[in-house]
Design a protein around this motif. Structure first.
Motif, PDB file in Angstrom:
ATOM      1  N   ARG A 147       0.929  -1.223  -0.073  1.00  0.00           N
ATOM      2  CA  ARG A 147       0.045  -0.050   0.041  1.00  0.00           C
ATOM      3  C   ARG A 147       0.906   1.239   0.075  1.00  0.00           C
ATOM      4  N   PHE A 148       1.719   1.115   0.914  1.00  0.00           N
ATOM      5  CA  PHE A 148       2.796   2.477   0.848  1.00  0.00           C
ATOM      6  C   PHE A 148       3.609   2.706  -0.518  1.00  0.00           C
ATOM      7  N   TRP A 149       4.277   1.637  -0.725  1.00  0.00           N
ATOM      8  CA  TRP A 149       5.155   1.652  -1.940  1.00  0.00           C
ATOM      9  C   TRP A 149       4.229   1.718  -3.219  1.00  0.00           C
ATOM     10  N   GLY A 150       2.991   1.180  -3.349  1.00  0.00           N
ATOM     11  CA  GLY A 150       2.348   1.431  -4.395  1.00  0.00           C
ATOM     12  C   GLY A 150       2.050   2.607  -4.626  1.00  0.00           C
ATOM     13  N   GLY A 151       1.812   3.445  -3.520  1.00  0.00           N
ATOM     14  CA  GLY A 151       1.161   4.844  -3.653  1.00  0.00           C
ATOM     15  C   GLY A 151       2.521   5.779  -3.734  1.00  0.00           C
ATOM     16  N   ALA A 152       3.598   5.501  -3.157  1.00  0.00           N
ATOM     17  CA  ALA A 152       4.629   6.149  -3.362  1.00  0.00           C
ATOM     18  C   ALA A 152       5.288   6.389  -4.680  1.00  0.00           C
ATOM     19  N   MET A 153       5.185   5.327  -5.398  1.00  0.00           N
ATOM     20  CA  MET A 153       5.796   5.022  -6.790  1.00  0.00           C
ATOM     21  C   MET A 153       4.860   4.882  -7.872  1.00  0.00           C
ATOM     22  N   ASP A 154       5.159   5.243  -9.262  1.00  0.00           N
ATOM     23  CA  ASP A 154       4.252   4.748 -10.278  1.00  0.00           C
ATOM     24  C   ASP A 154       4.487   3.351 -10.918  1.00  0.00           C
ATOM     25  N   TRP A 155       5.084   2.444 -10.054  1.00  0.00           N
ATOM     26  CA  TRP A 155       5.321   1.254 -10.339  1.00  0.00           C
ATOM     27  C   TRP A 155       3.829   0.330 -10.227  1.00  0.00           C
ATOM     28  N   THR A 156       3.735  -0.681 -11.235  1.00  0.00           N
ATOM     29  CA  THR A 156       2.587  -1.356 -11.135  1.00  0.00           C
ATOM     30  C   THR A 156       2.782  -2.669  -9.975  1.00  0.00           C
ATOM     31  N   THR A 157       1.857  -2.676  -9.231  1.00  0.00           N
ATOM     32  CA  THR A 157       1.656  -3.873  -8.438  1.00  0.00           C
ATOM     33  C   THR A 157       1.099  -5.143  -9.125  1.00  0.00           C
ATOM     34  N   TYR A 158       1.998  -6.345  -8.874  1.00  0.00           N
ATOM     35  CA  TYR A 158       1.559  -7.630  -9.718  1.00  0.00           C
ATOM     36  C   TYR A 158       0.888  -8.622  -8.719  1.00  0.00           C
ATOM     37  N   GLU A 159       1.307  -8.553  -7.404  1.00  0.00           N
ATOM     38  CA  GLU A 159       1.003  -9.693  -6.529  1.00  0.00           C
ATOM     39  C   GLU A 159       1.274  -9.151  -5.329  1.00  0.00           C
TER      40      GLU A 159
END
Length: 245
Positions: A147-159
């Protein structure tokens, strides 16, 4: 606004020697932007580009005392390649490491300064990552880290599971960033950490405020002489927010 993962930073008692090891291990170029700093990136690479997460090695006299909470996983393409890479890394000065992994198909090693890393068995998911398959971060709660790093960066979460969270650049290139549920708690300042960089034109102060709103904290150190901002994620893992470039 969003930040991007551009490099990892390693502390080392001898940055030049450790830089030579990792440059040969990854077949990357080596440079130095200042005394006590060794920079590694692929030959011909135009920084920053998500096709690679670069490495900065910074001189620090303090010795390593505990297992790192951030480590690299190296990719291989076949069983023969894995064996050849392990043998080459041993010749370069790496040693085998026991972090309680038991019987596993990958090989756990340590670089000449004791930094743990893994040489993975061939896995299709890492076939196009380059030599670094993943940057792996130990954590207590992969879902919260995602949740934190998905919001911090524009990277795509896969799993995202209770045991692991995986993300990769929005362009689908370069290594993965993985958060692995690991027992134990953070006890010392991380000797390996992530460096983020805002996009050109973004306001670093506003980006810092956004990250704090997501749950980042200040580590309580004097940053008056720094041109970047040192922060920590909700689990206490330090990271740096660099200037836009």
């Amino acid at each position: 606004m969003a930040a991007r993962l551009v490099q990892i930073s390693m502390k080392a008692r001898d940055d030049s020697a450790l830089g030579r090891f990792w440059a040969k291990a990854l077949d990357w170029g080596v440079d130095s932007e200042a005394p006590g700093v060794t920079n590694l990136e692929p030959v011909g690479f135009a920084y920053p580009d998500p096709v690679a997460v670069c490495i900065d090695i910074v001189a620090d006299p303090e010795p390593k005392t505990v297992k790192n909470r951030v480590h690299l996983d190296l990719a291989t393409t076949s069983a023969a390649h894995q064996a050849e890479l392990v043998a080459r890394l041993k010749d370069l000065g790496a040693t085998f490491a026991d972090v309680g992994q038991g019987e596993v198909p990958w090989t756990v090693m340590a670089d000449p300064e004791g930094n743990e890393f893994c040489v993975l068995e061939p896995r299709p998911v890492y076939r196009d990552t380059g030599p670094i398959a993943a940057v792996v971060v130990d954590c207590a709660d992969p879902r919260a880290s995602a949740r934190f790093w998905g919001g911090a960066m524009d990277w795509t979460t896969y799993e995202v599971t209770d045991d692991q969270a995986t993300m990769r650049s929005a362009q689908g290139v370069g290594p993965y960033l993985e958060f692995l549920r690991t027992p134990g708690t953070k006890s010392v300042w991380n000797r390996v950490h992530l460096d983020l960089r805002p996009y050109p034109g973004d306001d670093p102060a506003a980006e810092g405020a956004r990250l704090r709103a997501l749950g980042a904290t200040d580590p309580g150190i004097d940053q008056s002489a720094l041109s970047w901002t040192v922060m920590a994620d909700p689990e206490g893992n330090e990271f740096c927010l660099l200037s836009p470039l």
